[in-house]
Design a protein around this motif. Structure first.
Motif, PDB file in Angstrom:
ATOM      1  N   LEU A 274       0.900  -1.187   0.008  1.00 21.81           N
ATOM      2  CA  LEU A 274      -0.100   0.189   0.015  1.00 21.81           C
ATOM      3  C   LEU A 274       0.832   1.277  -0.058  1.00 21.81           C
ATOM      4  N   PRO A 275       0.898   2.075  -0.955  1.00 20.07           N
ATOM      5  CA  PRO A 275       1.551   3.340  -1.056  1.00 20.07           C
ATOM      6  C   PRO A 275       1.402   4.194   0.174  1.00 20.07           C
ATOM      7  N   THR A 276       0.243   4.197   0.728  1.00 22.41           N
ATOM      8  CA  THR A 276       0.102   5.019   1.742  1.00 22.41           C
ATOM      9  C   THR A 276       0.783   4.544   3.109  1.00 22.41           C
ATOM     10  N   LEU A 277       0.958   3.344   3.379  1.00 27.92           N
ATOM     11  CA  LEU A 277       1.686   2.847   4.328  1.00 27.92           C
ATOM     12  C   LEU A 277       3.447   3.070   3.986  1.00 27.92           C
ATOM     13  N   THR A 278       3.732   3.161   2.671  1.00 22.58           N
ATOM     14  CA  THR A 278       5.193   3.467   2.345  1.00 22.58           C
ATOM     15  C   THR A 278       5.322   4.833   2.653  1.00 22.58           C
ATOM     16  N   PHE A 279       4.480   5.736   2.302  1.00 26.34           N
ATOM     17  CA  PHE A 279       4.574   7.068   2.623  1.00 26.34           C
ATOM     18  C   PHE A 279       4.867   7.210   4.216  1.00 26.34           C
ATOM     19  N   PHE A 280       4.086   6.515   5.027  1.00 23.83           N
ATOM     20  CA  PHE A 280       3.961   6.769   6.552  1.00 23.83           C
ATOM     21  C   PHE A 280       5.200   6.175   7.065  1.00 23.83           C
ATOM     22  N   VAL A 281       6.046   5.258   6.407  1.00 22.31           N
ATOM     23  CA  VAL A 281       7.477   4.814   6.704  1.00 22.31           C
ATOM     24  C   VAL A 281       8.399   5.871   6.479  1.00 22.31           C
ATOM     25  N   VAL A 282       8.217   6.526   5.020  1.00 22.17           N
ATOM     26  CA  VAL A 282       9.312   7.399   4.719  1.00 22.17           C
ATOM     27  C   VAL A 282       9.168   8.868   5.642  1.00 22.17           C
ATOM     28  N   VAL A 283       8.029   9.259   5.722  1.00 20.17           N
ATOM     29  CA  VAL A 283       7.780  10.403   6.539  1.00 20.17           C
ATOM     30  C   VAL A 283       8.241  10.236   8.073  1.00 20.17           C
ATOM     31  N   ASN A 284       7.912   9.071   8.729  1.00 16.54           N
ATOM     32  CA  ASN A 284       8.461   8.852  10.047  1.00 16.54           C
ATOM     33  C   ASN A 284       9.790   8.840  10.065  1.00 16.54           C
ATOM     34  N   SER A 285      10.354   8.155   8.865  1.00 19.05           N
ATOM     35  CA  SER A 285      12.010   8.093   8.840  1.00 19.05           C
ATOM     36  C   SER A 285      12.707   9.437   8.768  1.00 19.05           C
ATOM     37  N   ILE A 286      12.286  10.238   8.044  1.00 15.41           N
ATOM     38  CA  ILE A 286      12.531  11.803   7.902  1.00 15.41           C
ATOM     39  C   ILE A 286      12.319  12.331   9.267  1.00 15.41           C
ATOM     40  N   ALA A 287      11.379  12.169   9.500  1.00 19.04           N
ATOM     41  CA  ALA A 287      11.193  12.901  11.094  1.00 19.04           C
ATOM     42  C   ALA A 287      12.226  12.445  12.117  1.00 19.04           C
ATOM     43  N   ALA A 288      12.360  11.256  12.196  1.00 19.26           N
ATOM     44  CA  ALA A 288      13.381  10.682  13.105  1.00 19.26           C
ATOM     45  C   ALA A 288      14.757  11.212  12.933  1.00 19.26           C
ATOM     46  N   ALA A 289      15.302  11.102  11.642  1.00 23.77           N
ATOM     47  CA  ALA A 289      16.539  11.554  11.170  1.00 23.77           C
ATOM     48  C   ALA A 289      16.539  13.164  11.482  1.00 23.77           C
ATOM     49  N   TYR A 290      15.708  13.880  11.380  1.00 23.73           N
ATOM     50  CA  TYR A 290      15.489  15.330  11.642  1.00 23.73           C
ATOM     51  C   TYR A 290      15.853  15.506  13.206  1.00 23.73           C
ATOM     52  N   LEU A 291      14.862  14.796  13.670  1.00 13.98           N
ATOM     53  CA  LEU A 291      15.159  15.200  15.394  1.00 13.98           C
ATOM     54  C   LEU A 291      16.422  14.603  15.875  1.00 13.98           C
ATOM     55  N   VAL A 292      17.350  13.362  15.290  1.00 15.79           N
ATOM     56  CA  VAL A 292      18.422  13.183  15.662  1.00 15.79           C
ATOM     57  C   VAL A 292      19.332  14.061  15.374  1.00 15.79           C
ATOM     58  N   LEU A 293      19.540  14.551  13.963  1.00 13.24           N
ATOM     59  CA  LEU A 293      20.418  15.736  13.771  1.00 13.24           C
ATOM     60  C   LEU A 293      20.195  16.989  14.360  1.00 13.24           C
ATOM     61  N   SER A 294      18.795  17.326  14.738  1.00 18.95           N
ATOM     62  CA  SER A 294      18.539  18.756  15.574  1.00 18.95           C
ATOM     63  C   SER A 294      18.980  18.684  16.847  1.00 18.95           C
TER      64      SER A 294
END
Length: 140
Positions: free
Chosen positions: A24-44
């Motif tokens: 399901l593309p929606t769940l792929t979007f979910f995984v990608v966005v949460n990965s981006i958010a987690a990476a941003y929070l670690v880098l900030s």
């Protein structure tokens, strides 16, 4: 969510049905966005530590508040879209002829539901982060 899958046998062991998050593309979007958010929070984190030590850096604090709000918007969009898919997986839709798959793929549905709960908890933490950052910026 990224490791969620379940395989069920169909008449024989050679013919199987498989459910994965990337079906399901929606769940792929979910995984990608949460990965981006987690990476941003670690880098900030290092920049946030600098702000604790040097309290006069106002412009970089403003940038952090802006990006925190952007991450909140992305996580909210992804969690909301995934919530719609999880609802359809649990309940189905008779008018659209979509069947509830959670009756067969129960382990798959439990894991995607748990991921969704975690994402909504992350949204609450991000709201607190944005509010606290904005209050600290307004105080100085």
């Amino acid at each position: 969510m990224g490791t969620t899958n379940q395989t069920l046998p169909f008449f024989t062991q050679f013919l199987r049905f498989k459910a994965q998050y990337d079906d399901l593309p929606t769940l792929t979007f979910f995984v990608v966005v949460n990965s981006i958010a987690a990476a941003y929070l670690v880098l900030s984190i290092p920049l946030s530590i600098v702000h604790i030590i040097r309290s006069r850096a106002k412009y970089s604090r403003l940038v952090l508040v802006f990006f925190d709000a952007a991450m909140l918007a992305l996580v909210t969009a992804a969690a909301s879209a995934a919530a719609a898919i999880v609802y359809l997986a649990h309940k189905g839709n008779a008018r659209a002829n979509w069947f509830a798959i959670c009756q067969q793929f129960d382990a798959f549905c439990e894991r995607i539901s748990g991921s969704l709960i975690g994402s909504f908890a992350a949204m609450a933490v991000l709201v607190l982060l944005v509010l606290l950052s904005a209050a600290a910026l307004a105080r100085r």
